[in-house]
Design an enzyme around this catalytic site. Sequence first.
Site, mmCIF file in Angstrom:
data_model
loop_
_atom_site.group_PDB
_atom_site.id
_atom_site.type_symbol
_atom_site.label_atom_id
_atom_site.label_comp_id
_atom_site.label_asym_id
_atom_site.label_seq_id
_atom_site.Cartn_x
_atom_site.Cartn_y
_atom_site.Cartn_z
ATOM 1 N N HIS A 244 62.205 47.257 89.456
ATOM 2 C CA HIS A 244 61.405 48.291 88.626
ATOM 3 C C HIS A 244 61.131 47.921 87.484
ATOM 4 O O HIS A 244 60.439 46.718 87.406
ATOM 5 C CB HIS A 244 61.846 49.634 89.000
ATOM 6 C CG HIS A 244 61.113 50.659 88.510
ATOM 7 N ND1 HIS A 244 59.989 50.670 88.197
ATOM 8 C CD2 HIS A 244 61.625 51.933 88.206
ATOM 9 C CE1 HIS A 244 59.397 52.045 88.025
ATOM 10 N NE2 HIS A 244 60.487 52.632 88.139
ATOM 11 N N HIS A 282 50.990 43.240 93.870
ATOM 12 C CA HIS A 282 51.632 44.630 94.020
ATOM 13 C C HIS A 282 50.981 45.345 95.061
ATOM 14 O O HIS A 282 49.835 45.397 95.226
ATOM 15 C CB HIS A 282 51.068 45.135 92.398
ATOM 16 C CG HIS A 282 51.409 46.390 91.910
ATOM 17 N ND1 HIS A 282 51.657 47.483 92.875
ATOM 18 C CD2 HIS A 282 52.466 46.638 90.994
ATOM 19 C CE1 HIS A 282 52.182 48.501 92.352
ATOM 20 N NE2 HIS A 282 52.810 47.966 91.136
ATOM 21 N N ASP A 323 53.933 42.581 85.151
ATOM 22 C CA ASP A 323 55.464 42.106 84.403
ATOM 23 C C ASP A 323 54.992 40.662 84.187
ATOM 24 O O ASP A 323 55.735 40.074 83.070
ATOM 25 C CB ASP A 323 56.403 42.195 85.640
ATOM 26 C CG ASP A 323 56.698 43.304 86.278
ATOM 27 O OD1 ASP A 323 57.011 44.247 85.618
ATOM 28 O OD2 ASP A 323 56.373 43.575 87.556
#
Length: 380
Positions: A244, A282, A323
Amino acid sequence: MGAWISMDEACTRLGVRPQTVYAYVSRGKIEVMSDPADTRRSLYRAEDVATLARRKQAGRKHETLATNTLFGSEPSIPTAISTFVRERLYYRGQDAVALAGSATLEEAAHLLWDADRLADFSSSARVARPGRVVAFKTLAELAATGHSTHGRMTRVLHGECQSLVGQLANAFGAQPGQPPLHIRLAQGWGQPAPVAELLRTAMVLLADHELTSSAFAARIAASTGASLPACLLSGLTTLSGPLHGDASGRVKALFSELERQGEDEVIAHHLSTGLPLAGFGHHLYPEGDPRAKALLNLFEPPPVIARFIEKATRLTGLQPNIDVALAALVTHYGLPEDAAFGMFATARSVGLLAHSLEQLTVGQVIRPRGRYVGVAPGRE
């Protein structure tokens, strides 16, 4: 059905392209292994593929998924805070990427909290040894002594939310004072104004992401009447998982490999063994994370990272997600070791508190039921 199948067979059974299979792998939905007969190829667990195929055939859409299970489907909770439309993120109807072009985190909080005045995250506290240890200790102490949210006016709760975000920023090294939070963080990390602008953009992009695992955890706590620091702590402990909000840590580890081995060797190793590349793909953005694109367009990553991103994207078909952008930002400007998580946690605290506040209006405890699958109880 064999235990393991090829990429072509997985694509056929799911009716998708290889990059979608890679995305499922990166999310942990499909287990992968190297083909013993040819280490250049990967095999995929047939059972995982079959499970995903059944879900597709059932025709379940995101808006109508059953709300009485947590595994195999997704919990659905009405919210007016944020949503996704055609692979774009919106905060209360406003495009998050467009908002990040000029808004501060204070302005994003004003929007997400549906507050009557601009948020103020200023603070006079100074932290001796900033980092996530201090951040979680601070929240734990506040949660242990905090007041229930019940019977308190919304404007009072907004004031407490402001204080919590300000204290969290201090815990990650923000300079005490009254400037906007991104400037306080840049000052605390010894960075000039241009980097402060990058921090501003990144944090607005990270402020919320609809009903994530951490938002759900915060809402569960809020539904019980827990204090706001307890709600925030529930959300942030969930956010800290490597799958996460702390996923940028996995990307940083990948970047460290680049420095030792070079991008070609790292990519070849991952592709030959079937290991997913951390930070690529994603499930909500099959064509690419718009938050990552917006942030990466504002600075030039180090050459080896830029080459790695280009080659990884070309060879896998997967685009870098937020990220990767965060890890590249931290690496390029030499920010503190935990800066990526610090930015993420501080920014997302705004969204977690927004979800907590919204949950208070429901007036019902979130209490899922277990579906017992253990040993049958004995009869007397």
